[in-house]
Write an enzyme that holds these catalytic residues in place. Structure first.
Site, PDB file in Angstrom:
ATOM      1  N   ARG A 237     -15.182   8.016  -4.046  1.00 25.14           N
ATOM      2  CA  ARG A 237     -13.748   7.985  -4.303  1.00 25.14           C
ATOM      3  C   ARG A 237     -13.213   9.410  -4.233  1.00 25.14           C
ATOM      4  NH1 ARG A 237     -13.641   3.427  -3.080  1.00 25.14           N
ATOM      5  NH2 ARG A 237     -12.911   1.611  -4.258  1.00 25.14           N
ATOM      6  N   GLU A 266      -4.888   9.187  -0.859  1.00 23.95           N
ATOM      7  CA  GLU A 266      -4.890   8.552   0.462  1.00 23.95           C
ATOM      8  C   GLU A 266      -3.567   7.838   0.728  1.00 23.95           C
ATOM      9  OE1 GLU A 266      -8.239   5.980   1.093  1.00 23.95           O
ATOM     10  OE2 GLU A 266      -9.656   7.437   0.292  1.00 23.95           O
ATOM     11  N   HIS A 284     -11.510   6.701   5.611  1.00 23.77           N
ATOM     12  CA  HIS A 284     -12.038   5.654   4.730  1.00 23.77           C
ATOM     13  C   HIS A 284     -12.722   4.550   5.543  1.00 23.77           C
ATOM     14  CE1 HIS A 284     -11.563   4.262   0.362  1.00 23.77           C
ATOM     15  NE2 HIS A 284     -12.564   3.595   0.893  1.00 23.77           N
TER      16      HIS A 284
END
Length: 327
Positions: A237, A266, A284
């Site tokens: 993360r 993000e 991602h």
């Protein structure tokens, strides 16, 4: 369907075949937008829902729960991590929270190794050079990277993904050590205190969950403990790493490079990272295989169908100290 038919909200499109079982148990609404819903759109979408299939960029908090109303029975997160869910708030309203663990272990471990290789062997940097059309020629000192054989890989968070990365790293001849919140006995890996792992590892790979304790676990002080020639890989993360501190450390050579798949905010990426040749930046992609993303969608749907038909959820999230919302 009748007015008593459960309303099911899917916050972003999933593979149609995976969604098909939902149509047998409820009235399904799928977001028409190819983007995350805004807070206001999410509140409007969930009104009267019995089930919500959420994505990792949907913040499901008390305000969303209030907007949904008393019919809500399950929030099925299409991700293994659930830092986007306020689990205590969800369960406190008698609503079940679920996630999709296990199915993305191999895909994320593969991407971790891909980033590790890309940054240590300067693959992305070389790709940019060739595409630029700039003149280049081979010589013995051209674009030298770092080999992996005999190097130490320090894994922070030795869960399923961390263990899968350790197995892959061993095939490259790396020596594996790890740091875990709870001691774990892993064959072929030694458990170290975090400071010792940072100080001795040639590559540090992050696989811990995002909790209040791990937010900015890798800050300026941690980066300065690392070897000057070390690399950082993050497929866990984004907020586990202080991006400003990382950009500074990469710029001034405190560490040699970084491979990142996740970011603090993000899809925004710290501007200081984007222009650095020693940073490999992926959008991602940890679970981004056809097989994995399809299975994630299927598992989220299975959880919803189970709850709405009076059965036990397949993968419920247990309420623990790590279920406290962290962003």
């Amino acid at each position: 369907m009748s007015p008593d038919t459960p309303r099911i909200v899917v916050t972003r499109a999933l593979p149609p075949a995976a969604l098909e079982p939902l149509h047998t148990v409820g009235d399904v609404w799928v977001s028409p937008h190819d983007r995350p819903l805004s807070v206001e759109e999410l509140h409007e979408a969930v009104r009267g829902a019995a089930a919500v299939v959420s994505m990792l960029n949907d913040r499901v908090d008390d305000a969303v729960l209030a907007a949904a109303g008393p019919d809500l029975r399950v929030v099925a997160n299409t991700a293994v991590g659930y830092d986007n869910l306020d689990v205590p708030a969800i369960t406190g309203r008698g609503v079940l929270a679920t996630n999709t663990p296990g199915v993305l272990v191999d895909a994320t471990a593969d991407l971790t190794i891909a980033l590790l290789l890309a940054v240590t062997r300067r693959v992305a940097e070389g790709d940019r050079l060739v595409r630029s059309g700039a003149a280049w020629s081979w010589d013995v000192s051209f674009m030298l990277g770092s080999g992996l054989q005999g190097k130490q890989l320090g894994i922070v968070g030795m869960g399923s993904i961390g263990r899968a990365v350790a197995r892959r790293a061993a095939a490259f001849g790396m020596d594996v050590v790890h740091h875990n919140r709870r001691p774990v006995d892993i064959g072929g890996s030694r458990q170290l205190a975090l400071d010792e792992l940072l100080e001795t590892s040639d590559v540090v790979s992050l696989h811990c969950p995002l909790t209040p304790e791990t937010r900015h676990l890798i800050d300026a002080a941690a980066l300065h403990r690392m070897k000057r020639g070390a690399y950082l890989v993050n497929t866990a993360r984004g907020p586990i790493v202080d991006e400003s501190a990382l950009a500074a450390a990469l710029h001034d050579g405190t560490i040699a490079g970084a491979g990142l798949d996740v970011y603090e905010d993000e899809p925004r990426v710290h501007e200081g990272l984007r222009d650095l040749d020693n940073a490999v930046l992926a959008p991602h992609l940890g679970s981004a295989t056809v097989e994995t993303r399809t299975r994630m969608a299927e598992l989220a749907v299975e959880n919803v169908v189970a709850v709405l038909t009076g059965k036990d959820a397949v993968t419920p999230i247990a309420v623990t100290s790590n279920s406290v919302p962290s962003r």
